[in-house]
Design a protein around this motif. Sequence first.
Motif, PDB file in Angstrom:
ATOM      1  N   GLY A  37       0.815  -1.204   0.000  1.00  0.00           N
ATOM      2  CA  GLY A  37       0.000   0.000   0.000  1.00  0.00           C
ATOM      3  C   GLY A  37       0.851   1.256   0.000  1.00  0.00           C
ATOM      4  N   ASP A  38       0.330   2.317   0.616  1.00  0.00           N
ATOM      5  CA  ASP A  38       1.005   3.619   0.528  1.00  0.00           C
ATOM      6  C   ASP A  38       1.474   4.167   1.874  1.00  0.00           C
ATOM      7  OD1 ASP A  38      -1.475   4.138   1.601  1.00  0.00           O
ATOM      8  OD2 ASP A  38      -1.978   5.775   0.222  1.00  0.00           O
ATOM      9  N   SER A  39       1.581   3.318   2.900  1.00  0.00           N
ATOM     10  CA  SER A  39       2.068   3.784   4.201  1.00  0.00           C
ATOM     11  C   SER A  39       3.523   4.217   4.078  1.00  0.00           C
ATOM     12  CB  SER A  39       1.946   2.684   5.259  1.00  0.00           C
ATOM     13  OG  SER A  39       0.591   2.370   5.496  1.00  0.00           O
ATOM     14  N   GLN A  40       3.848   5.364   4.660  1.00  0.00           N
ATOM     15  CA  GLN A  40       5.216   5.888   4.615  1.00  0.00           C
ATOM     16  C   GLN A  40       6.037   5.425   5.821  1.00  0.00           C
ATOM     17  OE1 GLN A  40       3.229   9.761   4.207  1.00  0.00           O
ATOM     18  NE2 GLN A  40       4.846  10.266   2.755  1.00  0.00           N
ATOM     19  N   ALA A  41       5.351   5.073   6.903  1.00  0.00           N
ATOM     20  CA  ALA A  41       5.999   4.521   8.095  1.00  0.00           C
ATOM     21  C   ALA A  41       5.118   3.404   8.626  1.00  0.00           C
ATOM     22  CB  ALA A  41       6.187   5.597   9.158  1.00  0.00           C
ATOM     23  N   ILE A  42       5.761   2.335   9.095  1.00  0.00           N
ATOM     24  CA  ILE A  42       5.038   1.155   9.574  1.00  0.00           C
ATOM     25  C   ILE A  42       5.529   0.836  10.980  1.00  0.00           C
ATOM     26  CG2 ILE A  42       4.625  -1.308   9.209  1.00  0.00           C
ATOM     27  CD1 ILE A  42       4.997  -0.748   6.177  1.00  0.00           C
ATOM     28  N   GLY A  43       4.578   0.712  11.916  1.00  0.00           N
ATOM     29  CA  GLY A  43       4.951   0.509  13.311  1.00  0.00           C
ATOM     30  C   GLY A  43       4.474  -0.819  13.847  1.00  0.00           C
ATOM     31  N   GLN A  44       4.962  -1.126  15.037  1.00  0.00           N
ATOM     32  CA  GLN A  44       4.535  -2.341  15.731  1.00  0.00           C
ATOM     33  C   GLN A  44       4.412  -2.037  17.217  1.00  0.00           C
ATOM     34  OE1 GLN A  44       8.662  -4.209  14.475  1.00  0.00           O
ATOM     35  NE2 GLN A  44       7.927  -5.296  16.305  1.00  0.00           N
ATOM     36  N   MET A  45       3.375  -2.586  17.826  1.00  0.00           N
ATOM     37  CA  MET A  45       3.182  -2.391  19.259  1.00  0.00           C
ATOM     38  C   MET A  45       2.270  -3.485  19.798  1.00  0.00           C
ATOM     39  SD  MET A  45       0.605   0.923  19.500  1.00  0.00           S
ATOM     40  CE  MET A  45       0.690   0.972  21.304  1.00  0.00           C
ATOM     41  N   ASP A  46       2.335  -3.671  21.126  1.00  0.00           N
ATOM     42  CA  ASP A  46       1.485  -4.652  21.786  1.00  0.00           C
ATOM     43  C   ASP A  46       0.066  -4.117  21.933  1.00  0.00           C
ATOM     44  OD1 ASP A  46       3.725  -6.201  21.990  1.00  0.00           O
ATOM     45  OD2 ASP A  46       4.048  -5.838  24.128  1.00  0.00           O
ATOM     46  N   ALA A  47      -0.871  -5.041  22.080  1.00  0.00           N
ATOM     47  CA  ALA A  47      -2.280  -4.670  22.198  1.00  0.00           C
ATOM     48  C   ALA A  47      -2.722  -4.496  23.641  1.00  0.00           C
ATOM     49  CB  ALA A  47      -3.154  -5.731  21.534  1.00  0.00           C
ATOM     50  N   ASP A  48      -1.824  -4.731  24.596  1.00  0.00           N
ATOM     51  CA  ASP A  48      -2.232  -4.863  25.997  1.00  0.00           C
ATOM     52  C   ASP A  48      -1.901  -3.666  26.890  1.00  0.00           C
ATOM     53  OD1 ASP A  48       0.496  -5.039  26.169  1.00  0.00           O
ATOM     54  OD2 ASP A  48       0.543  -7.122  26.829  1.00  0.00           O
ATOM     55  N   PHE A  49      -1.555  -2.529  26.283  1.00  0.00           N
ATOM     56  CA  PHE A  49      -1.186  -1.308  27.006  1.00  0.00           C
ATOM     57  C   PHE A  49       0.155  -1.414  27.723  1.00  0.00           C
ATOM     58  CE2 PHE A  49      -5.619  -0.185  26.351  1.00  0.00           C
ATOM     59  CZ  PHE A  49      -5.544   1.188  26.108  1.00  0.00           C
ATOM     60  N   ASP A  59      16.230   5.793  10.695  1.00  0.00           N
ATOM     61  CA  ASP A  59      15.567   4.767   9.889  1.00  0.00           C
ATOM     62  C   ASP A  59      14.594   3.930  10.702  1.00  0.00           C
ATOM     63  OD1 ASP A  59      17.115   5.326   7.478  1.00  0.00           O
ATOM     64  OD2 ASP A  59      18.804   4.483   8.581  1.00  0.00           O
ATOM     65  N   ILE A  60      14.903   3.760  11.990  1.00  0.00           N
ATOM     66  CA  ILE A  60      14.050   2.993  12.903  1.00  0.00           C
ATOM     67  C   ILE A  60      13.998   3.723  14.234  1.00  0.00           C
ATOM     68  CG2 ILE A  60      13.583   0.771  14.001  1.00  0.00           C
ATOM     69  CD1 ILE A  60      16.357   0.593  11.628  1.00  0.00           C
ATOM     70  N   ALA A  61      12.816   3.948  14.759  1.00  0.00           N
ATOM     71  CA  ALA A  61      12.636   4.527  16.095  1.00  0.00           C
ATOM     72  C   ALA A  61      12.156   3.433  17.029  1.00  0.00           C
ATOM     73  CB  ALA A  61      11.635   5.678  16.055  1.00  0.00           C
ATOM     74  N   LEU A  67       8.922   1.847  15.206  1.00  0.00           N
ATOM     75  CA  LEU A  67       8.401   2.512  14.021  1.00  0.00           C
ATOM     76  C   LEU A  67       9.498   2.479  12.963  1.00  0.00           C
ATOM     77  CD1 LEU A  67       5.719   3.879  13.290  1.00  0.00           C
ATOM     78  CD2 LEU A  67       6.735   6.074  13.916  1.00  0.00           C
ATOM     79  N   TRP A  68       9.148   1.976  11.795  1.00  0.00           N
ATOM     80  CA  TRP A  68      10.104   1.785  10.704  1.00  0.00           C
ATOM     81  C   TRP A  68       9.766   2.697   9.531  1.00  0.00           C
ATOM     82  CZ3 TRP A  68      13.634  -2.447  11.204  1.00  0.00           C
ATOM     83  CH2 TRP A  68      13.342  -3.337  12.235  1.00  0.00           C
ATOM     84  N   ARG A  69      10.780   3.279   8.922  1.00  0.00           N
ATOM     85  CA  ARG A  69      10.555   3.927   7.638  1.00  0.00           C
ATOM     86  C   ARG A  69      10.186   2.856   6.615  1.00  0.00           C
ATOM     87  NH1 ARG A  69      12.273   8.990   6.200  1.00  0.00           N
ATOM     88  NH2 ARG A  69      13.313  10.212   7.831  1.00  0.00           N
ATOM     89  N   ARG A  70       9.313   3.206   5.711  1.00  0.00           N
ATOM     90  CA  ARG A  70       8.922   2.264   4.659  1.00  0.00           C
ATOM     91  C   ARG A  70      10.146   1.746   3.904  1.00  0.00           C
ATOM     92  NH1 ARG A  70       4.411   1.595   1.332  1.00  0.00           N
ATOM     93  NH2 ARG A  70       4.945   0.528  -0.603  1.00  0.00           N
TER      94      ARG A  70
END
Length: 243
Positions: A84-96, A114-116, A163-166
Amino acid sequence: MKITLVIPTYNEAENLPNLLKALFSLPLPDLNVLVVDDNSRDGTGEIAEDLKKTYSGKLDVMHRAGKLGLGSAYIQGFAQLLAGDSQAIGQMDADFSHDPAKVVELARALETSDIALGSRYVPGGSLDKDWPYWRKALSTFGNFYARTILHLPIRDTTGGFRLWRRETLEAMPLERVRSNGYIFQVEMAYVAYKLGFHFTEIPIYFAERRFGQSKMSLRIQIEAALRVWSLRGQYRDLKVINK
């Protein structure tokens, strides 16, 4: 910048609605979420589908046939978003465990890296204050162990708030990433390091989950300890790329 967070879920019915509410309240107008649900028995996938009506155009859901693992959830999520067209793609847990408000700081840090990473082990970062000593010691040692063996230049090698740059993810051989437990985080960081990408670590407070049960197990911990050693051989061919 269009940011899309990949959030894997398995039995997170109590957490997901509140997490999405918090995320979509942030001052990030182009923030989106992809929930990757592993056929949760508590109806998390159905709840996510229903919430698409509330967050029209900003929330998508990937339904998988069963509990297929954290690593594969992220890899499949990344693949869908890179199409798709996302410029940054992140990852995180669902549990707070990860504070949603920190996404703003990660997005700001990504402007010059490049990666935060949300980091528990840089000044200002910390683990849940109510964790017993043995659990804090295990987490600290796990990071030291992976960092030392792989010579990683980051303090928090196992954290999953990123958080990753595309362009960073596009340059990584994601088809070669095989880890499916929490060692997935180490493997991804190691691949990025081998390719010469720049990391920025943002201090975070890692909280105990609000509801539900932890997915950590002895099997996952053993996999992590053994896989760290094999990563050096698996990626010995990777070289710093010209950016």
